[in-house]
Design an enzyme around this catalytic site. Structure first.
Site, PDB file in Angstrom:
ATOM      1  CG  PHE A   1     -20.115  31.292  -6.774  1.00  0.00           C
ATOM      2  CD1 PHE A   1     -19.723  30.424  -5.764  1.00  0.00           C
ATOM      3  CD2 PHE A   1     -19.281  32.351  -7.104  1.00  0.00           C
ATOM      4  CE1 PHE A   1     -18.520  30.616  -5.094  1.00  0.00           C
ATOM      5  CE2 PHE A   1     -18.081  32.545  -6.442  1.00  0.00           C
ATOM      6  CZ  PHE A   1     -17.699  31.680  -5.432  1.00  0.00           C
ATOM      7  CG  ASP A   2     -26.291  26.748  -8.618  1.00  0.00           C
ATOM      8  OD1 ASP A   2     -27.118  27.263  -9.368  1.00  0.00           O
ATOM      9  OD2 ASP A   2     -26.587  26.032  -7.648  1.00  0.00           O
TER      10      ASP A   2
END
Length: 228
Positions: A9-10
């Site tokens: 994930f960002d």
């Protein structure tokens, strides 16, 4: 032996409300101006990152705020310039973050962050996620900011991650979807803002994290190689 599966994930914008954090921080020193100046800040930040990729993220925040204030004709006092770096550990997670990260983990996925920030910042922010994180690659680690490919390459090389056991999930089209597509990484675009960029660059598009686990499993399955 069961293969390890990774959902990366960002963090800011995807799991933590980056826009709320920036706007609220600006409001602290320029009351009532946060939302107004948010897009100006959003324009300056990637420019600062591209100009000085070795700069730590807290300094990127400060320099981007200086440029934003200058554009608006506002006087930014030296003691106020680090307000965003100082407040970032308190930026809230989105309401759907904690539950869906836990659902992914319960489904057997490991969770990692590929983030455009410093080690100490992301360390402080993890408590907002309320779910364990198994690995982190920061801009400080690789000496660059996404959309540079180094976050993705470092993660792939370190964890033997590849299509079939890895899906990347992010809100930013520019910072994450474009480089992930270029590298052939399975990807889910979390289009929280209803942006009009070409959705076909992603393997799936969602508007929030509700039922993300099912989407990640579906996208990963499209990349599984048949037994030979």
């Amino acid at each position: 032996m069961t293969e390890i599966r990774w959902a990366t994930f960002d963090c800011y914008g995807t799991l933590i409300d980056w826009r709320h954090g920036i706007a609220t921080g600006i409001d602290l020193i320029f009351p009532g101006r946060g939302q107004e100046l948010l897009e100006t800040f959003n324009r300056h930040e990637p420019a600062v990152q591209a100009e000085t990729p070795a700069l730590r993220y807290r300094e990127v925040l400060t320099e981007s705020l200086r440029r934003t204030a200058n554009d608006a004709g506002l006087t930014l006092l030296p003691d106020d310039a680090d307000v965003l770096a100082a407040s970032i550990p308190y930026w809230p997670a989105f309401d759907d973050t904690a539950a869906e990260l836990q659902r992914l983990r319960d489904a057997g996925w490991r969770v990692a962050l590929l983030t455009n920030c410093d080690r100490d910042i992301i360390g402080a922010a993890q408590r907002r996620l309320q779910s364990p994180v198994d690995a982190i690659v920061t801009a400080e680690d690789v000496g660059a900011y996404k959309p540079d490919h180094r976050h993705f390459r470092r993660f792939a090389d370190t964890f033997d991650a590849r299509p079939g056991n890895w899906v990347h999930v992010a809100q930013s089209y520019f910072h994450d979807m474009v480089p992930a597509a270029a590298l052939g990484i399975p990807r889910v675009w979390v289009n929280r803002l209803g942006e009009s960029d070409d959705p076909t660059i992603a393997d799936a598009v969602v508007t929030d994290l509700d039922r993300l686990t099912e989407t990640v499993i579906d996208v990963s399955g499209r990349y599984l190689r048949p037994d030979v």
